[in-house]
Design a protein around this motif. Structure first.
Motif, PDB file in Angstrom:
ATOM      1  N   VAL A  69       0.920  -1.289   0.019  1.00  0.00           N
ATOM      2  CA  VAL A  69      -0.068   0.005  -0.090  1.00  0.00           C
ATOM      3  C   VAL A  69       0.785   1.279  -0.044  1.00  0.00           C
ATOM      4  O   VAL A  69       1.811   1.413   0.656  1.00  0.00           O
ATOM      5  CB  VAL A  69      -1.004  -0.037   1.162  1.00  0.00           C
ATOM      6  CG1 VAL A  69      -1.883   1.408   1.246  1.00  0.00           C
ATOM      7  CG2 VAL A  69      -1.687  -1.272   1.283  1.00  0.00           C
ATOM      8  N   ILE A  70       0.647   2.196  -1.037  1.00  0.00           N
ATOM      9  CA  ILE A  70       1.229   3.418  -0.784  1.00  0.00           C
ATOM     10  C   ILE A  70       0.303   4.411  -0.163  1.00  0.00           C
ATOM     11  O   ILE A  70      -0.594   4.587  -0.425  1.00  0.00           O
ATOM     12  CB  ILE A  70       1.587   3.996  -2.397  1.00  0.00           C
ATOM     13  CG1 ILE A  70       2.198   2.921  -3.282  1.00  0.00           C
ATOM     14  CG2 ILE A  70       2.258   5.517  -2.005  1.00  0.00           C
ATOM     15  CD1 ILE A  70       3.565   2.627  -2.652  1.00  0.00           C
ATOM     16  N   ALA A  71       0.720   4.760   1.198  1.00  0.00           N
ATOM     17  CA  ALA A  71       0.076   5.468   2.019  1.00  0.00           C
ATOM     18  C   ALA A  71      -0.155   6.862   1.987  1.00  0.00           C
ATOM     19  O   ALA A  71       0.437   7.699   2.548  1.00  0.00           O
ATOM     20  CB  ALA A  71       0.404   5.134   3.436  1.00  0.00           C
ATOM     21  N   THR A  72      -0.740   7.421   0.732  1.00  0.00           N
ATOM     22  CA  THR A  72      -0.699   8.754   0.271  1.00  0.00           C
ATOM     23  C   THR A  72      -2.231   9.093  -0.501  1.00  0.00           C
ATOM     24  O   THR A  72      -2.704   7.884  -1.058  1.00  0.00           O
ATOM     25  CB  THR A  72       0.474   9.190  -0.452  1.00  0.00           C
ATOM     26  OG1 THR A  72       0.126  10.798  -0.649  1.00  0.00           O
ATOM     27  CG2 THR A  72       0.420   8.768  -1.736  1.00  0.00           C
ATOM     28  N   VAL A 118      -1.092  -0.598  -4.548  1.00  0.00           N
ATOM     29  CA  VAL A 118      -2.380   0.114  -4.579  1.00  0.00           C
ATOM     30  C   VAL A 118      -2.388   1.060  -3.440  1.00  0.00           C
ATOM     31  O   VAL A 118      -1.431   1.534  -2.388  1.00  0.00           O
ATOM     32  CB  VAL A 118      -3.327  -0.844  -3.779  1.00  0.00           C
ATOM     33  CG1 VAL A 118      -2.902  -1.542  -2.719  1.00  0.00           C
ATOM     34  CG2 VAL A 118      -4.757  -0.609  -3.902  1.00  0.00           C
ATOM     35  N   SER A 119      -2.748   1.977  -3.905  1.00  0.00           N
ATOM     36  CA  SER A 119      -2.855   3.455  -3.004  1.00  0.00           C
ATOM     37  C   SER A 119      -3.931   3.436  -1.804  1.00  0.00           C
ATOM     38  O   SER A 119      -4.876   2.779  -1.926  1.00  0.00           O
ATOM     39  CB  SER A 119      -3.035   4.716  -3.750  1.00  0.00           C
ATOM     40  OG  SER A 119      -4.378   4.938  -4.337  1.00  0.00           O
ATOM     41  N   ALA A 120      -3.536   4.281  -0.829  1.00  0.00           N
ATOM     42  CA  ALA A 120      -4.674   4.335   0.326  1.00  0.00           C
ATOM     43  C   ALA A 120      -5.932   5.015  -0.324  1.00  0.00           C
ATOM     44  O   ALA A 120      -7.076   4.504  -0.027  1.00  0.00           O
ATOM     45  CB  ALA A 120      -4.099   5.427   1.171  1.00  0.00           C
ATOM     46  N   PRO A 162      -8.988   6.238   5.061  1.00  0.00           N
ATOM     47  CA  PRO A 162      -9.137   7.531   5.941  1.00  0.00           C
ATOM     48  C   PRO A 162      -7.794   8.131   5.772  1.00  0.00           C
ATOM     49  O   PRO A 162      -6.695   7.421   6.068  1.00  0.00           O
ATOM     50  CB  PRO A 162      -9.858   7.692   6.882  1.00  0.00           C
ATOM     51  CG  PRO A 162      -9.621   6.162   7.453  1.00  0.00           C
ATOM     52  CD  PRO A 162      -9.596   5.400   6.197  1.00  0.00           C
ATOM     53  N   GLU A 163      -7.504   9.446   5.589  1.00  0.00           N
ATOM     54  CA  GLU A 163      -6.162  10.093   5.836  1.00  0.00           C
ATOM     55  C   GLU A 163      -6.030  10.257   7.392  1.00  0.00           C
ATOM     56  O   GLU A 163      -7.075  11.076   8.004  1.00  0.00           O
ATOM     57  CB  GLU A 163      -6.112  11.508   5.399  1.00  0.00           C
ATOM     58  CG  GLU A 163      -6.028  11.120   3.568  1.00  0.00           C
ATOM     59  CD  GLU A 163      -5.777  12.644   2.980  1.00  0.00           C
ATOM     60  OE1 GLU A 163      -4.640  13.099   2.912  1.00  0.00           O
ATOM     61  OE2 GLU A 163      -6.735  13.058   2.458  1.00  0.00           O
ATOM     62  N   PRO A 164      -5.180   9.566   8.112  1.00  0.00           N
ATOM     63  CA  PRO A 164      -5.111   9.966   9.538  1.00  0.00           C
ATOM     64  C   PRO A 164      -4.543  11.395   9.946  1.00  0.00           C
ATOM     65  O   PRO A 164      -4.009  12.047   9.112  1.00  0.00           O
ATOM     66  CB  PRO A 164      -3.914   8.996  10.166  1.00  0.00           C
ATOM     67  CG  PRO A 164      -2.996   9.023   8.842  1.00  0.00           C
ATOM     68  CD  PRO A 164      -4.076   8.990   7.436  1.00  0.00           C
TER      69      PRO A 164
END
Length: 214
Positions: free
Chosen positions: A12-15, A36-38, A44-46
């Motif tokens: 996961v690309i967390a952006t 796969v992206s967030a 949700p964006e933390p």
């Protein structure tokens, strides 16, 4: 001890930032991961409550890894201007506001510099990477590149503050450089120009030890 992420792993690309996502996809392309992206997962964006780039990268990576059950890679990055005591720093994105108006954010830097009568225009782009597994194991890396803030902005390539950042030893801003010039990694020479490329190179050597595909 460092943990390897095997080729073929789902990551996961967390952006939710399209510019960062594009750069990460290009950097990771040679390693054969299933990306796969967030945003694609609807995560949700933390809240970024950290006081450093590293802490905020960890918050984002941990949230994505926990929610998805997959390894997650996050970045927190920004520009630190010496004469502004390191601002905007970790608040680089927030200076652009909810509408992501980086033209206004770049203007704010220039107004602040002129308001202080600053002749020192030294700055650095800093990137912290966090690769987090669902079990809480983390690999953390930082990279940076020094240069100067220029005005007016130059170039329409890249994103964020790229048009006002002139890396040391170069005559073009990041906004005037192609994606390959800015964040491409020379795997034979083990070198890269941008802060994100330098951080990624160090992370790849630690966790992606298979040679990139030719």
């Amino acid at each position: 001890m460092s943990r390897l992420l095997p080729r073929g792993s789902r990551l996961v690309i967390a952006t939710h930032n399209d510019g960062k996502l594009r750069e990460f996809r290009e950097l990771l392309a040679p390693f054969g991961f299933e990306l796969v992206s967030a945003g694609e997962l609807g995560l949700p964006e933390p809240d970024e409550t950290g006081t450093t780039f590293a802490e905020n990268a960890r918050i984002k990576a941990e949230a994505a890894a926990t929610a998805s059950g997959l390894p997650a890679l996050a970045d927190d990055s920004g520009i630190a201007v010496q004469a502004l005591w390191g601002a905007p720093g970790i608040f680089s994105a927030r200076w652009a506001g909810p509408s992501k108006d980086f033209a206004a954010a770049m203007q704010r830097i220039e107004v602040d510099l002129q308001g202080r009568g600053a002749t020192n225009r030294s700055a650095a782009f800093i990137a912290a990477l966090s690769l987090m597994w669902p079990d809480g194991h983390e690999e953390a890396i930082e990279g940076s590149v020094v240069g100067n803030v220029v005005w007016p902005p130059r170039g329409t390539l890249g994103f964020g503050y790229d048009p006002v950042f002139l890396p040391e030893g170069h005559d073009r801003t990041f906004g005037e450089m192609s994606a390959e010039e800015k964040h491409g990694v020379d795997w034979e020479r083990r070198s890269g120009l941008s802060h994100r490329a330098r951080a990624f190179l160090a992370l790849a050597e630690r966790c992606f030890r298979e040679a990139p595909a030719r």
